[in-house]
Structures are given as structure tokens and as C-alpha cells.
Write a protein that holds these residues in place. Structure first.
Motif, mmCIF file in Angstrom:
data_model
loop_
_atom_site.group_PDB
_atom_site.id
_atom_site.type_symbol
_atom_site.label_atom_id
_atom_site.label_comp_id
_atom_site.label_asym_id
_atom_site.label_seq_id
_atom_site.Cartn_x
_atom_site.Cartn_y
_atom_site.Cartn_z
ATOM 1 N N VAL A 194 20.414 -9.079 19.366
ATOM 2 C CA VAL A 194 19.717 -8.073 19.449
ATOM 3 C C VAL A 194 19.134 -7.814 20.657
ATOM 4 O O VAL A 194 18.160 -8.690 21.245
ATOM 5 N N PHE A 195 19.206 -6.874 21.598
ATOM 6 C CA PHE A 195 18.450 -6.801 23.104
ATOM 7 C C PHE A 195 17.580 -5.464 22.595
ATOM 8 O O PHE A 195 17.930 -4.283 22.258
ATOM 9 N N SER A 222 9.823 -10.097 14.479
ATOM 10 C CA SER A 222 9.872 -10.926 13.257
ATOM 11 C C SER A 222 10.775 -10.901 12.199
ATOM 12 O O SER A 222 11.477 -11.893 11.914
ATOM 13 N N ASP A 223 10.924 -9.396 11.764
ATOM 14 C CA ASP A 223 11.817 -9.100 10.967
ATOM 15 C C ASP A 223 13.346 -9.262 11.189
ATOM 16 O O ASP A 223 14.306 -10.028 10.287
ATOM 17 N N LEU A 224 13.724 -9.028 12.261
ATOM 18 C CA LEU A 224 14.980 -9.054 12.959
ATOM 19 C C LEU A 224 15.417 -10.695 13.234
ATOM 20 O O LEU A 224 16.467 -11.327 12.652
ATOM 21 N N SER A 225 14.376 -11.337 13.629
ATOM 22 C CA SER A 225 14.501 -12.809 13.593
ATOM 23 C C SER A 225 14.626 -13.596 12.224
ATOM 24 O O SER A 225 15.599 -14.446 12.058
ATOM 25 N N HIS A 237 19.341 -13.146 17.045
ATOM 26 C CA HIS A 237 18.694 -13.702 18.145
ATOM 27 C C HIS A 237 18.209 -12.424 18.934
ATOM 28 O O HIS A 237 18.728 -11.838 19.293
ATOM 29 N N VAL A 238 16.751 -12.353 19.203
ATOM 30 C CA VAL A 238 16.036 -11.254 19.831
ATOM 31 C C VAL A 238 16.011 -11.627 21.195
ATOM 32 O O VAL A 238 15.495 -12.820 21.295
ATOM 33 N N ILE A 239 16.398 -10.726 21.949
ATOM 34 C CA ILE A 239 16.187 -10.908 23.423
ATOM 35 C C ILE A 239 15.553 -9.697 23.945
ATOM 36 O O ILE A 239 16.007 -8.408 23.791
ATOM 37 N N LEU A 240 14.235 -9.719 24.536
ATOM 38 C CA LEU A 240 13.448 -8.592 24.966
ATOM 39 C C LEU A 240 13.565 -8.567 26.515
ATOM 40 O O LEU A 240 13.813 -9.425 27.517
ATOM 41 N N ILE A 241 14.179 -7.408 27.036
ATOM 42 C CA ILE A 241 14.586 -7.233 28.328
ATOM 43 C C ILE A 241 13.212 -6.539 29.058
ATOM 44 O O ILE A 241 12.809 -5.702 28.677
ATOM 45 N N GLU A 242 12.906 -7.284 30.130
ATOM 46 C CA GLU A 242 11.800 -6.864 30.923
ATOM 47 C C GLU A 242 12.178 -5.554 31.758
ATOM 48 O O GLU A 242 13.349 -5.196 31.909
ATOM 49 N N ARG A 302 5.398 -16.347 22.717
ATOM 50 C CA ARG A 302 4.323 -17.590 22.527
ATOM 51 C C ARG A 302 4.511 -17.850 21.017
ATOM 52 O O ARG A 302 4.419 -19.023 20.393
ATOM 53 N N ARG A 303 4.514 -16.719 20.160
ATOM 54 C CA ARG A 303 4.526 -17.025 18.723
ATOM 55 C C ARG A 303 5.693 -16.937 17.960
ATOM 56 O O ARG A 303 5.671 -17.091 16.898
ATOM 57 N N GLN A 304 6.951 -16.450 18.606
ATOM 58 C CA GLN A 304 8.185 -16.369 18.174
ATOM 59 C C GLN A 304 9.334 -16.991 18.725
ATOM 60 O O GLN A 304 9.216 -17.012 20.120
ATOM 61 N N ASP A 305 10.430 -16.985 18.079
ATOM 62 C CA ASP A 305 11.496 -17.742 18.873
ATOM 63 C C ASP A 305 12.536 -16.470 19.358
ATOM 64 O O ASP A 305 13.398 -15.981 18.844
ATOM 65 N N VAL A 306 11.847 -15.876 20.535
ATOM 66 C CA VAL A 306 12.509 -14.645 21.232
ATOM 67 C C VAL A 306 12.921 -15.275 22.513
ATOM 68 O O VAL A 306 11.978 -16.048 22.959
#
Length: 626
Positions: free
Chosen positions: A475-476, A501-504, A509-514, A558-562
């Protein structure tokens, strides 16, 4: 009532009003309230049109068909020339679809309603770069003309005329003041909130004239006019007043000026100066042409020549329009039979509308800027960009790929990466599903008022993803920096953390795009489409501008596996020999379709390898099911 004649001072007031508007649109800082010159015009129009109708009624020769034909001759030919010419030049240099909508609405006399319906704030950058935004005032004026002669005909010869007009004006003014805070765009554009200004001018005409000779000397009348003009100029040059207060004060001062101009016997030397009279006579043409001229000169002219080019081009186009179109057609004898008017007015508007539509459809051949500016299909025409109701069900579904699915979620800036993700997903044998628009962001900031989150809330999205995704899918998520108010940080961050958190938790696999660079405003960006050096920002400044959003992403990581992907610097020049900068162009390629900015189709596709590497890292790490 003694009927009044032509007042030369009125043309002087028109000159003052149009010069204020022209100054405001060229440089707002000189006259922050210069746009109130339009309100002066409204008051003048109410006075002049009342005088014209009443005189004909008194002489027994008033006819509605004659009235509308005279208004048509006065307003439409010059307006049609302006709209057609502006649409043509816009097709050459401005890739904005709203221009043709505004033009067609202007020909129909409803551009004010169209701009309100489109949510165009008159003072916002998109409106400033629409060369037909100023036609809103003509729409209000024409809508007043549709009502006012019938009202006067109904009240003709009755003593109730002043009382009825005063009651309607008071109601309209109360509605304007009430709507100004809650519905400012409606209060600015819609006729019900503007009629009080026209009626104020009309009431000046209907004020009884004294039977005895006026005891005021011409010098006292002139001093009053100068004082009112000075007060109006001070008001227009003042910054920080509430808009409603400034508008009411302006209308009051304009009423005083019209009253003084209609009562004194000796001509005012300033208002009746030949220069003021000349400007006043072509004030309609000046108003029509000044806005397109300022848009096109600011877009194309060298900065050092803006003022002389603006002034000379405005004066030249207005004079030609007045001499070649407006004056000859006004003086021409037109057949005024009712059946001809009924056919002529809509036929002329329809013919003009067909012509401008044809020009706009031909813009791919006419446009002189980068072709990439017109290639918006991949963002605005995809059925899953702001799809509306049922978007969750129609856009987010099992892709049916044995290698898993890539999900792209977020606002329209997330949609900018669609072409690259589709290509990267195809290379990996993965399906790609996306849902982009403003609903998710509004939901994450608890602002899903009625009708604004048609694709559903973050909670709805989570439930849908639980139903259609599979463990190991990617998920992006992407959002633009400019919408994030610092006051909403805590709400946005908490909601986004819950979503990730819900998606993980579903094994995704969650990826945040800057966010990508935000390099300049609307005007600079449009200039940069013709001058690649016009829009540049230091790389460090661009990074700093998105710091709030970057900090939120870092806190979540820092708090989640993203994972966080940052394409920012790939859109900037980072040569070692000079300071790194970000602009609209990179290596001869236009990067953005607009100043928001959204990536061009070509630049979006260029990120294919960037996302392909990210997907390969996920597979290599073992987080994607083989």
C-alpha cells in the motif's frame, strides 16, 4: 418630479472607478480595496438606468423590448469580441479549461453564477489567472436589468416607488451582511446580495428635488465632491478593513458623489476635465480589456516592461474596441420588433458560444506551450480519481494477480504517481488498484461534512481493504503538504497512525511517499512554461516547506513497521558546482501540469524504476508473498 439631464460628472466618476480597478488588478498593494471601483459602477448604473427608464415613462415611450435592445447594443457586441479574442489567446498560452466555461457563461449573462458554482474565490490565485473572471460584474448588472424595468413599470407614477425600492435595498443589504461571514463567495457573486448597491443609486435619482433654488454655492458642492473623492481614495488604499464594511462605506460614498453630481449647477473642474471625460466614455471598454491584458502581460512580458506594456496595451485595445465596435453599434439603428429581439439575442449568444467552443477544442493545435501541459488524462480522467459515490467498491477490488496487488491511496498528488506504479507493478506481475481524491485527507482531519467525503471515510477504507486485500500486498500512501494546517497536525497524525496500523495489521506492507517540491505560485508557474528560469526555489527551502508532513511520517516510522520513499530530490538540480535548486523544468523536461503541483504524464512515467526498486526491496525482504 423634474427629470434630470446628462451629467458630465458621472463620466468623471466612471473614470475614477475604472482607474481604481485597473490599478488593483495590476498591483494590489497600491490600492488594496481598488476592486471596489466595481461597486461604484453598480451605484452609478442604478442611478443612470433609473433616469433613462423614468424619462421614457414620463414621455410615454417606454417599451421593454426597446429597453433590452438598447442594453444588448450597449453591452453584448464588445463583450462578445472580448470573450472570443480572450479564448483564442488563452488557447495559445493558457491550458485552463475553466476559461471557456467562464466565457460561455459571460455570453449568457451568468458568469457570476458560474464562478460561484465552481467555487472560485475572486481573490485566490486561480481566479486571478482566469482572464475572464472580471465578467462576473457584468453578470450581476445584466441580472439587475432583467428585473428592474418590470419593477419600475409596476410602480410607475406611484408614490410608493421610493418606499418599495428602499425596502428591497434594505433586504438585499441585510442578506449581504448576513451571508458575508458564512457564505463569502455567494455574497460576492450572487445578485441578491448585490442589488442593494444598484438600488442605492436608483434611490438617489428618486430623492425629491427642492422647489426653491439651491442655496449652496458651486464652490461648496465642489468641496463636498473633493472630500468624498478623497475619502473614497483613502478607503481604497486602506488595508485590513473587513470586506463587508469597506463595501458598505464605498457604496455610501459613491451615493454621496452621485447625489452631489446631480444637484449642483456648475461643472466640477476635476471630474469634467477632458482627460477624465475621455476615460469615462471608454470606461466600459477599459474594464473589459484590462484584465485579460494584465494576465497575458504578466505571463509573457519581460518584468521590466510590465507597466508600460500593460498601460499601452490596455489603452490601445479599449480604444479600438470603443471606436470600432461599441460606439458604431450603439449609434446604429437596429430593428426592435419583439419577435426579432426574441430571436436575435439568444442567436448571437449561441453563435459566439459555438465559436469559442470550436477555438477551445482546437487548442491542442493552437497551444504554444509545452504539450505536456495538455496531457492531463492520466489524472483527471481516470475513473478512480475522485470517483464519488461507490468509489470504494468500484475502484478497490481484488486485482486477481498471483503476485499480489499494489494499492495507491491518498489525495490527487498520490494520483500523480499512477503511471509509474502501473508500469512497475506490471514488471513485477502485480495488479494495481488506486483511489485518489480529497476524501481520505478530509477524513483523517475529521472534516467530512456532508457531501465532502463521497469516497468514504478512513474507517470505510480500512473495512474495504480488509475485504479485498491479501497479506503481502503493498500500500502506497501520499499526501500534499499545502493542505496540512499546523493546527490539524495532531488530528491528522493520530488518524494516519491508526490507518497505517490497521493496514499493517492485515499483513500489508505500508509505504509513505514524501511530498514533492512546491516551487512557486500560479503566476510564476505559468510564466515558467515559456521561461524555464522563471520558477526556481532552493532545494533546502523546498524541503523545509514540507517539514511538518515529514515529521509526521518520521514519527509513524519510529513506532510502526512502515517504509518512507522520498522522490523529492529527483525533481531538483543537485549539481555540485552551484546551489541545489528546484524548478518547473529538469533536463529540458517540464515536471508539472500546474502550480499545485501535479506531475506531468511524462514525469510520472519516469518514476517507474524508482517504484520498481521499492517493490523489489519488499520482495527481497520476504514481506511480499512469493
Amino acid at each position: 418630479m423634474k427629470l434630470l439631464g446628462y451629467f458630465k460628472e458621472i463620466d468623471g466618476l466612471r473614470a475614477f472607478a475604472v482607474m481604481a480597478v485597473i490599478t488593483f488588478h495590476f498591483q494590489k498593494s497600491i490600492l488594496p480595496f481598488g476592486y471596489l471601483g466595481v461597486d461604484v459602477f453598480f451605484v452609478i448604473s442604478g442611478f443612470v438606468i433609473s433616469q433613462s427608464i423614468w424619462k421614457r415613462m414620463d414621455e410615454g415611450r417606454f417599451a421593454i423590448d426597446d429597453f433590452f435592445m438598447r442594453r444588448f447594443k450597449r453591452l453584448f457586441p464588445a463583450l462578445a469580441l472580448l470573450v472570443i479574442s480572450t479564448i483564442f489567446f488563452s488557447a495559445l498560452v493558457l491550458p485552463k479549461q475553466t476559461i471557456v466555461l467562464t466565457g460561455a457563461a459571460a455570453l449568457a449573462g451568468v458568469s457570476n453564477i458560474a464562478l460561484w458554482g465552481l467555487g472560485h474565490d475572486y481573490f485566490a490565485a486561480p481566479s486571478e489567472w482566469n482572464p475572464l473572471t472580471h465578467t462576473w460584474s457584468l453578470g450581476v448588472e445584466e441580472q439587475f436589468y432583467l428585473v428592474f424595468p418590470f419593477l419600475l413599470a409596476l410602480l410607475s407614477g406611484r408614490p410608493l416607488v421610493r418606499l418599495v425600492l428602499a425596502l428591497i435595498a434594505a433586504t438585499s443589504l441585510a442578506a449581504y451582511l448576513a451571508a458575508g461571514t458564512s457564505f463569502p463567495t455567494a455574497a460576492f457573486y450572487l445578485p441578491i446580495f448585490r442589488f442593494w448597491e444598484f438600488l442605492s443609486g436608483a434611490l438617489i435619482f428618486f430623492v425629491p428635488r427642492p422647489q426653491r433654488e439651491d442655496k449652496w454655492s458651486p464652490r461648496l458642492w465642489h468641496c463636498l465632491q473633493y472630500a468624498l473623492l478623497a475619502a473614497l481614495l483613502i478607503l481604497m488604499g486602506t488595508n485590513g478593513l473587513p470586506e463587508a464594511l469597506a463595501t458598505v462605506l464605498c457604496a455610501a460614498l459613491a451615493c454621496g458623489l452621485v447625489f452631489a453630481s446631480s444637484r449642483q449647477a456648475q461643472l466640477n473642474p476635476l471630474l469634467c476635465h477632458p482627460l477624465m471625460q475621455g476615460i469615462g466614455r471608454i470606461s466600459y471598454a477599459l474594464y473589459l480589456w484590462h484584465w485579460p491584458v494584465v494576465v497575458f502581460t504578466k505571463l509573457l512580458a519581460p518584468p521590466g516592461l510590465l507597466l508600460p506594456l500593460y498601460a499601452s496595451a490596455t489603452l490601445a485595445t479599449a480604444t479600438l474596441s470603443y471606436v470600432l465596435v461599441e460606439r458604431p453599434l450603439r449609434r446604429m439603428t437596429w430593428p426592435c420588433r419583439r419577435e426579432r429581439i426574441v430571436l436575435a439575442l439568444p442567436a448571437a449568444a449561441a453563435a459566439s458560444a459555438v465559436l469559442i467552443a470550436g477555438l477551445w477544442l482546437a487548442r491542442p493545435m493552437l497551444y504554444l506551450g509545452p504539450p505536456a501541459m495538455l496531457e492531463r488524462y492520466f489524472l483527471v480522467e481516470t475513473p478512480c480519481h475522485a470517483p464519488g459515490r461507490d468509489g470504494l467498491q468500484t475502484c478497490l477490488r481484488d486485482a486477481g494477480s498471483g503476485q499480489g496487488t499494489v494499492w495507491l491511496l491518498g489525495d490527487s498528488h498520490a494520483g500523480s504517481f499512477l503511471l509509474a506504479l502501473r508500469a512497475a507493478g506490471k514488471s513485477m506481475g502485480m495488479g494495481v488498484q488506486h483511489l485518489t481524491g480529497r476524501s481520505l485527507y478530509l477524513s483523517l482531519t475529521n472534516r467530512c461534512s456532508a457531501g465532502f467525503c463521497q469516497e468514504g471515510t478512513a474507517k470505510d477504507l480500512t473495512a474495504r481493504m480488509a475485504a479485498v486485500s491479501k497479506p503481502g500486498d503493498v500500500v502506497f500512501l501520499s499526501f500534499v503538504r499545502t493542505r496540512l494546517d499546523p493546527n490539524l497536525r495532531a488530528t491528522f497524525q493520530a488518524s494516519l497512525e491508526t490507518l497505517t496500523s490497521d493496514l499493517s495489521g492485515m499483513g500489508l506492507h505500508v509505504i509513505l511517499i514524501e511530498d514533492i517540491p512546491k516551487v512557486c505560485g500560479e503566476g510564476e508557474f505559468l510564466r515558467s512554461t515559456f521561461d524555464p528560469t522563471a520558477c526556481r526555489t532552493p532545494l533546502s527551502q523546498s524541503r523545509q516547506g514540507r517539514q511538518l508532513l515529514s515529521d509526521i511520517y518520521s514519527d509513524i516510522k519510529r513506532r510502526q513497521d512502515v517504509e518512507i520513499l522520498d522522490p523529492h530530490d529527483m525533481l531538483c538540480e543537485t549539481g555540485a558546482s552551484a546551489e541545489a535548486t528546484c524548478g518547473s523544468w529538469l533536463n529540458g523536461q517540464l515536471l508539472y501540469m500546474d502550480s499545485s503541483p501535479h506531475l506531468t504524464a511524462e514525469r510520472s512515467a519516469a518514476f517507474t524504476d524508482f517504484f520498481l526498486d521499492a517493490l523489489r526491496r519488499v520482495r527481497t525482504s520476504g514481506q511480499l508473498a512469493r
